[in-house]
Design an enzyme around this catalytic site. Sequence first.
Site, PDB file in Angstrom:
ATOM      1  N   CYS A  21      46.097  55.105  43.313  1.00 41.10           N
ATOM      2  CA  CYS A  21      45.453  56.372  43.652  1.00 41.10           C
ATOM      3  C   CYS A  21      45.160  57.123  42.363  1.00 41.10           C
ATOM      4  O   CYS A  21      45.562  56.723  41.287  1.00 41.10           O
ATOM      5  CB  CYS A  21      46.377  57.200  44.540  1.00 41.10           C
ATOM      6  N   LYS A  80      29.048  43.584  45.535  1.00 37.60           N
ATOM      7  CA  LYS A  80      30.504  43.428  45.608  1.00 37.60           C
ATOM      8  C   LYS A  80      30.922  42.958  47.005  1.00 37.60           C
ATOM      9  O   LYS A  80      31.853  42.208  47.157  1.00 37.60           O
ATOM     10  CB  LYS A  80      31.204  44.754  45.282  1.00 37.60           C
TER      11      LYS A  80
END
Length: 609
Positions: free
Chosen positions: A2, A604
């Site tokens: 995070c 991706k």
Amino acid sequence: MCGIVGYIGEKDAKNILYNGLTKLEYKGYDSSGIALIDDNKNLIIKKESGKLTQIKKYIEDTNIISNIGIGHTRWATHGKPTQINSHPHTNCRKTIALVHNGIIENYLELKEELIKKDHKIISETDSEIIVHLISEYYTGNLYGAVQKIIQYLKGTFAIAVISESEPDKIIIAKKGTSMLIGIGENENIFGSDIPPILEHTKNIIVMDDYEIGVIEKNKVTITDLEGNILNKVVENIDLTIEMAEKSGFKHFMLKEIHEQPRVVEDVLRGKIENGKIKFDNFNITKEELRKIEQINIIACGTSYHAGLVGKFIIEEILKLPVIVEIASEFRYKTPILSEKNLVIVISQSGETSDTLGALRVAKQSGAKVIGMVNVIGSTIAKEAYGTIYTNAGPEIGVASTKAFLSQLTMMYLFMLYLGDNLNLIDNKYKEYIIKNLEKIPEKISTILNKSDEILNIAKQLKNTKNIMYIARHINYPVALEGSLKLKETSYIHSEAYPAGELRHGPVALIEENVPALAIALKNSKTYDKMLSNIQEIKARDGKIIVLASEDDENIDSIANMSLKIEPIDEIFSPLLTVIPLQILAYYISDEKGLDVDNPRNLSKSVTVE
Ligand code: AGP
């Protein structure tokens, strides 16, 4: 995985926090939030799932004045990416707010204790436990409460905490994941990474494990757990923001290749308890598992290669039959599945259209379908019956590297989990496997430290038009993966074959300007066969690059060039043999001046058929 940012000073904190969070976007996120203390000493929380723009809108619409705050972008590891699970989290009275980066392994037992003390835990996250723990020990001294609770936390954490009662300071602490402090003029800013700090100051303090920071407008005090004030060095970091996002590496792909030792540690962390493998969201009972007679693995691209390695691991050790299929093929055939099949769909993104299509076909056949994914809350995670999260963190480079390694590592744990539940593995061998897995991060680091040798080979191969990869047995999928890495990053044509197939056609391709890369490990049961294949290639003037064991004295007299890894039991070798092939592909692409992170024609995640 995070992003954390915090500010205290004389400027408008909310805009600084938002801009800081946007500098952490490359870390990926599925939700975000900020906590502020306004001029009336009220704690204000704004957090949402989804894009950062929700926070931006709030900031634009609000007239809150605040000079202190903390912010967070979440890459979910525990609990879906919902508003309630997003950070900051608060105590029951909403007077203390906390943001957290890391994984608290013992959060369930702490949660039980807190609930017994009437704390209302409202999210599914491990992080929320920390703020309730702080609140439990808060007696008017926020620093003292943080100092007290750190001893109870197992796992990794970088935390930042603010309280209405002490609006002139932010308390931070860390263990096992980064926290940096930027020293400004009448202001201080901190974060889990450099980019949010750099636009304010280049004077940085890097916190070390088990240190606690008291961040005030004009003062930063850092202590050890006993409260002793530490004299920390203030470094002047001369990096651009763009370089900082890549932690100083030239490309995300190279950064992610180098993250792999930590990724293996993160995959293993919290999954092995008293020799037993724990999967939180597997959702299949032991009784249901007992009915399983075959494993079906379905995936695309690199994830398919991980499945092929998984086949070798499961069949070799558990003697349980495994079929591995390409998702785009499986989804249009007549599936022969029943409740006797356990289907694993592997997907880093959890959004690949063909893999999702295959999952839906498999579910209709009555088989239980598990999603082995990296992105919590992804479509495959939501539609699968259960999930195994690979915890690789956000992978930005289009060419998958650390996600592949996390899938491989998870395959060993999945095999152990099956072995445990189906009584197909003895404890002694299970311990042997776990012990070897725990040594892998260090072995990968050793290979990474020899990257210059691989760069030299890349320089010699960069103008090649065709390269053949050959290997046998458990390293054949690694040859496929190495060939794919080369193709998708350097646009050099490459094929991978089981070495035993050479004589059945591919050897016709060999000539002086068609080199072959062979994986030939000395302790492999197919080593002698590989040597024969290598001789065949040399006899046809083919140049041979061999990925060999360090203790192989003969290979350098045979190979034109060699890549070396330390000797390892063959069953674990894919975790190491893939690393030099990733690095080789990267350097060839970079030597050719190509866009390594965003190769032409690729995305991706292939979310369309
Ligand atoms: C890997 O380097 C490629 N980018 C590609 O093959 C990828 O593995 C494939 O598209 C599957 O993606 P997924 O794991 O997100 O499902």
